[in-house]
Design an enzyme around this catalytic site. Structure first.
Site, short mmCIF file in Angstrom:
data_model
loop_
_atom_site.label_atom_id
_atom_site.label_comp_id
_atom_site.label_asym_id
_atom_site.label_seq_id
_atom_site.Cartn_x
_atom_site.Cartn_y
_atom_site.Cartn_z
N TYR A 168 6.45 21.41 9.67
CA TYR A 168 6.84 20.26 8.84
C TYR A 168 7.94 19.47 9.55
O TYR A 168 7.85 18.24 9.67
CB TYR A 168 7.33 20.78 7.48
CG TYR A 168 7.87 19.70 6.57
CD1 TYR A 168 7.02 18.84 5.88
CD2 TYR A 168 9.25 19.54 6.38
CE1 TYR A 168 7.53 17.86 5.03
CE2 TYR A 168 9.76 18.57 5.53
CZ TYR A 168 8.89 17.73 4.86
OH TYR A 168 9.39 16.76 4.03
N ASN A 215 3.95 7.58 2.60
CA ASN A 215 4.77 8.54 1.86
C ASN A 215 4.07 9.89 1.66
O ASN A 215 4.74 10.92 1.55
CB ASN A 215 5.13 7.92 0.50
CG ASN A 215 5.63 8.95 -0.48
OD1 ASN A 215 6.78 9.36 -0.44
ND2 ASN A 215 4.75 9.39 -1.38
N ASP A 240 -8.25 11.99 0.48
CA ASP A 240 -7.64 13.25 0.91
C ASP A 240 -7.24 13.07 2.38
O ASP A 240 -8.10 13.08 3.27
CB ASP A 240 -8.63 14.41 0.75
CG ASP A 240 -7.99 15.74 1.10
OD1 ASP A 240 -6.93 15.73 1.77
OD2 ASP A 240 -8.54 16.80 0.72
N VAL A 281 0.87 -1.19 0.00
CA VAL A 281 0.00 0.00 0.00
C VAL A 281 0.90 1.23 0.00
O VAL A 281 1.78 1.36 0.86
CB VAL A 281 -0.90 0.01 1.26
CG1 VAL A 281 -1.76 1.28 1.30
CG2 VAL A 281 -1.77 -1.24 1.30
N VAL A 325 15.23 15.48 -2.86
CA VAL A 325 15.05 14.57 -3.99
C VAL A 325 14.32 15.41 -5.05
O VAL A 325 13.48 16.26 -4.70
CB VAL A 325 14.16 13.36 -3.58
CG1 VAL A 325 13.86 12.48 -4.78
CG2 VAL A 325 14.81 12.56 -2.46
N SER A 343 12.51 13.01 6.83
CA SER A 343 13.19 14.10 6.13
C SER A 343 14.36 14.57 7.00
O SER A 343 14.31 14.44 8.23
CB SER A 343 12.21 15.26 5.93
OG SER A 343 12.91 16.41 5.52
N ASN A 386 -5.34 12.89 -6.39
CA ASN A 386 -5.51 13.00 -7.84
C ASN A 386 -5.92 11.66 -8.46
O ASN A 386 -5.08 10.81 -8.81
CB ASN A 386 -4.19 13.50 -8.44
CG ASN A 386 -4.32 13.82 -9.90
OD1 ASN A 386 -5.18 13.30 -10.61
ND2 ASN A 386 -3.46 14.71 -10.37
N SER A 431 11.60 16.66 -7.15
CA SER A 431 10.13 16.45 -7.09
C SER A 431 9.42 17.79 -7.08
O SER A 431 10.05 18.85 -6.96
CB SER A 431 9.73 15.66 -5.84
OG SER A 431 9.65 16.52 -4.73
N1 LIG Z 1 11.36 15.71 -2.34
C1 LIG Z 1 12.12 16.00 -1.30
O1 LIG Z 1 13.12 16.71 -1.41
C2 LIG Z 1 11.78 15.42 0.05
C3 LIG Z 1 12.69 15.64 1.08
C4 LIG Z 1 12.40 15.11 2.32
C5 LIG Z 1 11.25 14.39 2.52
N2 LIG Z 1 10.38 14.19 1.50
C6 LIG Z 1 9.15 13.44 1.79
O2 LIG Z 1 8.89 12.51 0.77
C7 LIG Z 1 7.49 12.31 0.65
C8 LIG Z 1 7.09 12.43 -0.83
O3 LIG Z 1 7.41 13.71 -1.28
P1 LIG Z 1 7.64 14.09 -2.82
O4 LIG Z 1 8.89 14.86 -2.87
O5 LIG Z 1 7.46 12.92 -3.68
O6 LIG Z 1 6.44 15.13 -2.99
P2 LIG Z 1 5.35 15.32 -4.15
O7 LIG Z 1 5.93 14.99 -5.48
O8 LIG Z 1 4.78 16.66 -3.91
O9 LIG Z 1 4.28 14.19 -3.79
C9 LIG Z 1 3.50 14.28 -2.65
C10 LIG Z 1 2.44 13.21 -2.72
O10 LIG Z 1 1.61 13.33 -1.55
C11 LIG Z 1 0.26 13.39 -1.99
N3 LIG Z 1 -0.55 14.23 -1.12
C12 LIG Z 1 -0.34 15.52 -0.78
N4 LIG Z 1 -1.36 15.98 -0.04
C13 LIG Z 1 -2.25 14.95 0.06
C14 LIG Z 1 -3.50 14.82 0.68
N5 LIG Z 1 -4.09 15.83 1.32
N6 LIG Z 1 -4.14 13.62 0.61
C15 LIG Z 1 -3.57 12.59 -0.06
N7 LIG Z 1 -2.39 12.66 -0.67
C16 LIG Z 1 -1.73 13.84 -0.61
C17 LIG Z 1 0.32 14.00 -3.39
O11 LIG Z 1 -0.80 13.57 -4.16
P3 LIG Z 1 -2.08 14.46 -4.54
O12 LIG Z 1 -1.62 15.84 -4.80
O13 LIG Z 1 -2.64 13.76 -5.75
O14 LIG Z 1 -2.98 14.33 -3.37
C18 LIG Z 1 1.58 13.37 -3.94
O15 LIG Z 1 1.29 12.11 -4.50
C19 LIG Z 1 6.83 13.34 1.55
O16 LIG Z 1 6.42 12.72 2.74
C20 LIG Z 1 7.93 14.34 1.80
O17 LIG Z 1 7.76 14.98 3.04
C21 LIG Z 1 10.61 14.70 0.26
#
Ligand SMILES: NC(=O)c1ccc[n+]([C@@H]2O[C@H](COP(=O)([O-])OP(=O)(O)OC[C@H]3O[C@@H](n4cnc5c(N)ncnc54)[C@H](OP(=O)(O)O)[C@@H]3O)[C@@H](O)[C@H]2O)c1
EC number: 1.1.1.330
Length: 347
Positions: free
Chosen positions: A223, A155, A127, A69, A256, A209, A98, A258
């Site tokens: 955060y 995630n 959501d 999951v 990362v 993070s 989405n 994103s």
């Molecule tokens: N990228 C980085 O640099 C980084 C660094 C440290 C930690 N992280 C952690 O890695 C994880 C993934 O991040 P990412 O970088 O892949 O970010 P991302 O590309 O923005 O993806 C975030 C995901 O969370 C979902 N999400 C957000 N709000 C939501 C809600 N209210 N309900 C359900 N789903 C929700 C989004 O989907 P929808 O918009 O479709 O809902 C999306 O699929 C996060 O926990 C983030 O804190 C990322």
């Protein structure tokens, strides 16, 4: 100061060795132990980062009909977790808001899975900021009921649009960050864990993070607080279920590529989601850079993040990193506001 030192008589090394042999031996033993511990720890970190593989995903049911999951799977790191777990032979449930992105992902997974490695996929739009929406949580529970869930990847995450001081942040945003990053993780883990306990098999990956897990993060305080919760929660839960065949880890990560990081180009320190997730799944339960840093349950699997995490812990001067992070965040905020201003003028 100079007079104090000029009146104190320090024994010469010759006198120390001959007149205080036991003290000398003790000092050598302490020094030797400290150096050996440091060398051993560095060696283990390097081995875990570059050589040793983590637990096999087969232990959690890969290729045996088990499900993974993955939340926040519509894009970024979560999407990549879903794709790679399916590639490893897990059926996959994907969730996010989405619905159309999830439907595309489900088709992609099913199209790629052929022959002996055929896997199923299903989407459950959610959501996670709506903890009180009984209908959506009920739907999720009934979709998960009866599935042999081997892996849960918590995630989905929300951060700030740009770093902001707490007093100036929107209350709704702060509350959503806590609900998505903390409360929903607790809720979903509580739904999935009993089945894992019953089957005596499972893996829970919580996305942490560097903000919060490695260093306090001014201007991302809420955060960082939620990610700090995840590392403490993971360490506590990991110990609780250790004897039940279940592993829990908080994946510590620096930037990362994103939408969340707003970084489009990868570098040695900033991997693509694909490279990042590959490292997570190949290093399951190995702490890597987080080894022996008093953060049970925390793992830092991506090589450059692991080395950075380790070096930060060796240096230990945490306040220097906090100050650096603060000035970095001030700069990011300045640039984000300038960009918003430019965009507003163009409209
Ligand atoms: N990228 C980085 O640099 C980084 C660094 C440290 C930690 N992280 C952690 O890695 C994880 C993934 O991040 P990412 O970088 O892949 O970010 P991302 O590309 O923005 O993806 C975030 C995901 O969370 C979902 N999400 C957000 N709000 C939501 C809600 N209210 N309900 C359900 N789903 C929700 C989004 O989907 P929808 O918009 O479709 O809902 C999306 O699929 C996060 O926990 C983030 O804190 C990322």
């Amino acid at each position: 100061m100079a007079t104090i030192f000029s009146t104190v008589q320090f024994p010469s090394s010759h006198v120390l060795v001959t007149d205080y042999p036991k003290l000398t031996l003790l000092l050598f033993a302490i020094g030797g132990f400290t150096a050996a511990r440091f060398a051993l720890k560095t060696l283990f970190v390097l081995l875990q980062t570059f050589v040793v593989s983590g637990k096999s995903l087969k232990k959690y049911g890969a290729g045996k009909g088990a499900w993974a999951v993955v939340t926040g799977a519509s894009e970024g790191i979560g999407r990549e977790f879903a794709l790679q777990l399916a590639q490893q032979g897990f059926n996959v449930v994907v969730s996010a808001r989405n619905a159309s992105a999830l439907a595309t992902l489900v088709s992609e997974i099913e199209a790629k899975s052929t022959g002996g490695k055929k896997v199923q996929a299903k989407a459950v739009p959610m959501d996670f900021s709506k903890l009180d929406d009984a209908a959506q949580w009920g739907r999720l529970e009934s979709e998960l009921a009866g599935l042999d869930i081997g892996v849960l990847v918590n995630n989905a995450g929300k951060s700030y649009n740009y770093p902001e001081e707490f007093h100036a942040s929107s209350r709704k945003d702060m509350e959503d960050i806590v609900t998505i990053n903390v409360n929903s993780v607790i809720r979903l883990t509580h739904i999935v864990l009993p089945g894992m306990v019953e089957r005596k098999r499972g893996l829970i990956i919580n996305m942490g993070s560097f903000s919060g897990t490695s260093v306090a993060s001014p201007m991302l305080s809420t955060y960082a607080g939620t990610k700090s919760f995840l590392s403490s929660f993971s360490g506590s839960l990991a110990e609780e279920v250790r004897g039940k065949g279940i592993d829990v880890e908080c994946v510590n990560t620096y930037f990362v590529v994103s939408n969340m990081s707003k970084i489009r180009r990868s570098s040695a320190l900033i991997p693509t989601p694909k490279a990042f997730v590959r490292s997570v799944l190949s290093k399951i339960t190995l702490p890597g850079g987080a080894l022996w840093t008093n953060r049970p349950g925390v793992v830092t699997p991506y090589w450059s993040h692991g080395l950075l995490d380790y070096v930060m812990n060796v240096i230990g001067w945490n306040m220097a990193f906090v100050r650096y992070t603060h000035s970095l965040h001030k700069d990011i905020r300045r640039r984000a506001l300038r960009k918003l201003e430019r965009e507003a003028k163009q409209q």
